[in-house]
Design an enzyme around this catalytic site. Structure first.
Site, PDB file in Angstrom:
ATOM      1  N   ARG A 104      -6.211   4.519  -8.509  1.00  0.00           N
ATOM      2  CA  ARG A 104      -6.113   3.053  -8.367  1.00  0.00           C
ATOM      3  C   ARG A 104      -7.114   2.454  -9.336  1.00  0.00           C
ATOM      4  NH1 ARG A 104      -6.295  -0.717  -3.016  1.00  0.00           N
ATOM      5  NH2 ARG A 104      -4.146   0.021  -3.032  1.00  0.00           N
ATOM      6  N   HIS A 131       2.477  -1.823  -8.055  1.00  0.00           N
ATOM      7  CA  HIS A 131       2.054  -1.121  -6.831  1.00  0.00           C
ATOM      8  C   HIS A 131       3.273  -0.363  -6.272  1.00  0.00           C
ATOM      9  CE1 HIS A 131      -0.325   0.010  -3.540  1.00  0.00           C
ATOM     10  NE2 HIS A 131      -0.581  -1.143  -2.957  1.00  0.00           N
ATOM     11  N   GLN A 134       3.508   1.097  -2.553  1.00  0.00           N
ATOM     12  CA  GLN A 134       3.662   0.028  -1.575  1.00  0.00           C
ATOM     13  C   GLN A 134       5.125  -0.391  -1.457  1.00  0.00           C
ATOM     14  OE1 GLN A 134       1.108  -1.684   0.303  1.00  0.00           O
ATOM     15  NE2 GLN A 134       2.977  -2.310   1.341  1.00  0.00           N
ATOM     16  N   ASP A 232       1.791 -12.096  -0.268  1.00  0.00           N
ATOM     17  CA  ASP A 232       0.606 -11.291  -0.580  1.00  0.00           C
ATOM     18  C   ASP A 232      -0.543 -12.265  -0.853  1.00  0.00           C
ATOM     19  OD1 ASP A 232      -1.113  -9.214  -1.254  1.00  0.00           O
ATOM     20  OD2 ASP A 232      -0.249  -8.873  -3.249  1.00  0.00           O
ATOM     21  N   CYS A 272       1.799  -6.707   2.400  1.00  0.00           N
ATOM     22  CA  CYS A 272       1.287  -5.364   2.099  1.00  0.00           C
ATOM     23  C   CYS A 272      -0.071  -5.107   2.757  1.00  0.00           C
ATOM     24  CB  CYS A 272       1.194  -5.180   0.591  1.00  0.00           C
ATOM     25  SG  CYS A 272       0.187  -6.442  -0.211  1.00  0.00           S
ATOM     26  N   ARG A 300       3.274   3.686   5.015  1.00  0.00           N
ATOM     27  CA  ARG A 300       2.582   4.171   3.811  1.00  0.00           C
ATOM     28  C   ARG A 300       2.335   5.671   3.947  1.00  0.00           C
ATOM     29  NH1 ARG A 300      -0.369   0.689   0.574  1.00  0.00           N
ATOM     30  NH2 ARG A 300      -0.532   2.501  -0.805  1.00  0.00           N
TER      31      ARG A 300
HETATM   32  N1   CP Z   1      -1.644  -2.329   0.818  1.00  0.00           N
HETATM   33  C1   CP Z   1      -2.618  -1.614   0.265  1.00  0.00           C
HETATM   34  O1   CP Z   1      -2.478  -0.988  -0.794  1.00  0.00           O
HETATM   35  O2   CP Z   1      -3.779  -1.602   0.989  1.00  0.00           O
HETATM   36  P1   CP Z   1      -5.194  -1.104   0.460  1.00  0.00           P
HETATM   37  O3   CP Z   1      -5.585  -2.013  -0.661  1.00  0.00           O
HETATM   38  O4   CP Z   1      -6.111  -1.251   1.651  1.00  0.00           O
HETATM   39  O5   CP Z   1      -5.076   0.312   0.014  1.00  0.00           O
HETATM   40  N1  NVA Z   2      -2.086  -7.894  -4.888  1.00  0.00           N
HETATM   41  C1  NVA Z   2      -3.108  -7.259  -4.101  1.00  0.00           C
HETATM   42  C2  NVA Z   2      -2.545  -6.084  -3.373  1.00  0.00           C
HETATM   43  C3  NVA Z   2      -3.505  -5.355  -2.497  1.00  0.00           C
HETATM   44  C4  NVA Z   2      -2.911  -4.179  -1.829  1.00  0.00           C
HETATM   45  C5  NVA Z   2      -4.256  -6.849  -5.023  1.00  0.00           C
HETATM   46  O1  NVA Z   2      -3.980  -6.352  -6.117  1.00  0.00           O
HETATM   47  O2  NVA Z   2      -5.406  -7.043  -4.657  1.00  0.00           O
END
Ligand code: CP
Ligand code: NVA
Length: 315
Positions: A104, A131, A134, A232, A272, A300
């Site tokens: 990530r 993502h 997700q 989101d 999400c 997930r």
């Molecule tokens: N939805 C999601 O990816 O959650 P986190 O950022 O907590 O991993």
């Molecule tokens: N759009 C959000 C998603 C988190 C899971 C971010 O990138 O922070």
């Protein structure tokens, strides 16, 4: 056999996505029946988080454990990928020790570069652009809620409405709509739309899948008669310096009782997570019986186990 990564849903065929859904459904069933599924016995996944995480971190680690392997979480401040050593060198090191890499980070290019040099599968656990884990999970959750067959779901005619920032989550959602055929109606403020390039590519796929993808600025139009309303956060990780400006711009895009009432009576609410209650969504919507946010969070685990079992079985 060539290794397969999961970086971008655009790299997957519909059959490959359906294979992931079938494996995920099977693994979920096994877990509920308390049956062992140690498909990845003795295998290791390395996890690199350059942004915070709750769900991705826990579900990949628990998923690897339940599949008979282990996950190692690396501290980004000690690894300093691309700073302490090149991405090429790091990828070559990992490839000698582990069977998969989950990353990530901010820059999507960094994940692509890691995948280019890695000899083991690389999984995108979120970038600024996409993502994918997700959204595979979210479509799997929709399939469950509409009691469809995960190995051959007919998603045509299901209307998903996304309200808010044109970010990584909606970019992947657009790709899934184009590939799998559900309709997607998006409302974002002017200047905060999802990727034009991704929309164009999804438009091409939609000619085959039958998906109708629309983008506008009116949340009330987008949500009208929707089967699913998705939102989101307005301030994604990495955008914190724009917080006060964004909170003002996005205010008319809040999913509250009034907006949600424009969707079908049976509509599901999706997010999400993490949610910023009182910003993009109100308590009365996220805590409504039609909210399936914790089903998404649970899935997930199951969907990533499906992904891990397919990508890592030969690595
Ligand atoms: N939805 C999601 O990816 O959650 P986190 O950022 O907590 O991993
Ligand atoms: N759009 C959000 C998603 C988190 C899971 C971010 O990138 O922070």
């Amino acid at each position: 056999m060539a290794k397969k990564d999961l970086i971008d849903l655009a790299d997957l065929s519909k059959d490959e996505v359906l294979e992931i859904f079938s494996a995920s459904a099977e693994l979920k069933k096994k877990l509920k029946e308390k049956k062992q599924a140690d498909i990845l016995k003795g295998k290791t996944l390395v996890m690199l988080f350059e942004k915070p995480s709750l769900r991705t971190r826990v579900t990949f680690e628990v998923g690897m454990f339940q599949l008979g392997g282990i996950a190692i979480n690396l501290d980004p401040s000690t690894v300093k990928l691309g700073v302490r050593e090149s991405i090429y060198d790091a990828a070559k090191n990992f490839s000698r020790w582990v069977n998969g890499i989950m990353v990530r980070t901010f820059s999507h290019k960094k994940v692509e570069e890691l995948a280019e040099y890695s000899e083991v599968p690389v999984i995108n656990g979120l970038t600024d652009l996409l993502h994918p884990c997700q959204i595979l999970t979210d479509v799997f959750t929709i399939i469950e809620k509409f009691s469809l067959d995960p190995s051959n779901p007919d998603l045509k005619g299901i209307k998903v409405s996304y309200v808010g920032d044109g970010n990584n989550v909606v970019n992947s959602l657009v790709q899934a709509s184009g590939l799998l055929g559900f309709d997607l109606s998006i409302a974002s403020p002017e200047g905060y739309f999802c990727s034009k390039k991704i929309l164009d590519a999804a438009g091409v796929l939609a000619k085959t899948s039958g998906a109708r993808i629309e983008v506008g600025t009116n949340p009330y139009e987008a949500v009208k008669d929707a089967d699913v309303v998705y939102t989101d956060v307005w301030v994604s990780m990495g955008k914190e310096s724009e917080q006060s400006k964004r909170l003002k711009i996005f205010k008319p895009f809040q999913v509250n009782k009034k907006l949600f009432a424009r969707a079908k009576k049976t509509a599901f609410f999706m997010h999400c997570l993490p949610a910023h209650r009182g910003e993009e969504v109100t308590d009365e919507v996220i805590d409504n019986p039609n909210s399936i946010v914790f089903d998404q969070a649970e899935n997930r685990l199951h969907v990533q186990k499906g992904i891990l079992s397919i990508l890592m079985k030969n690595s």
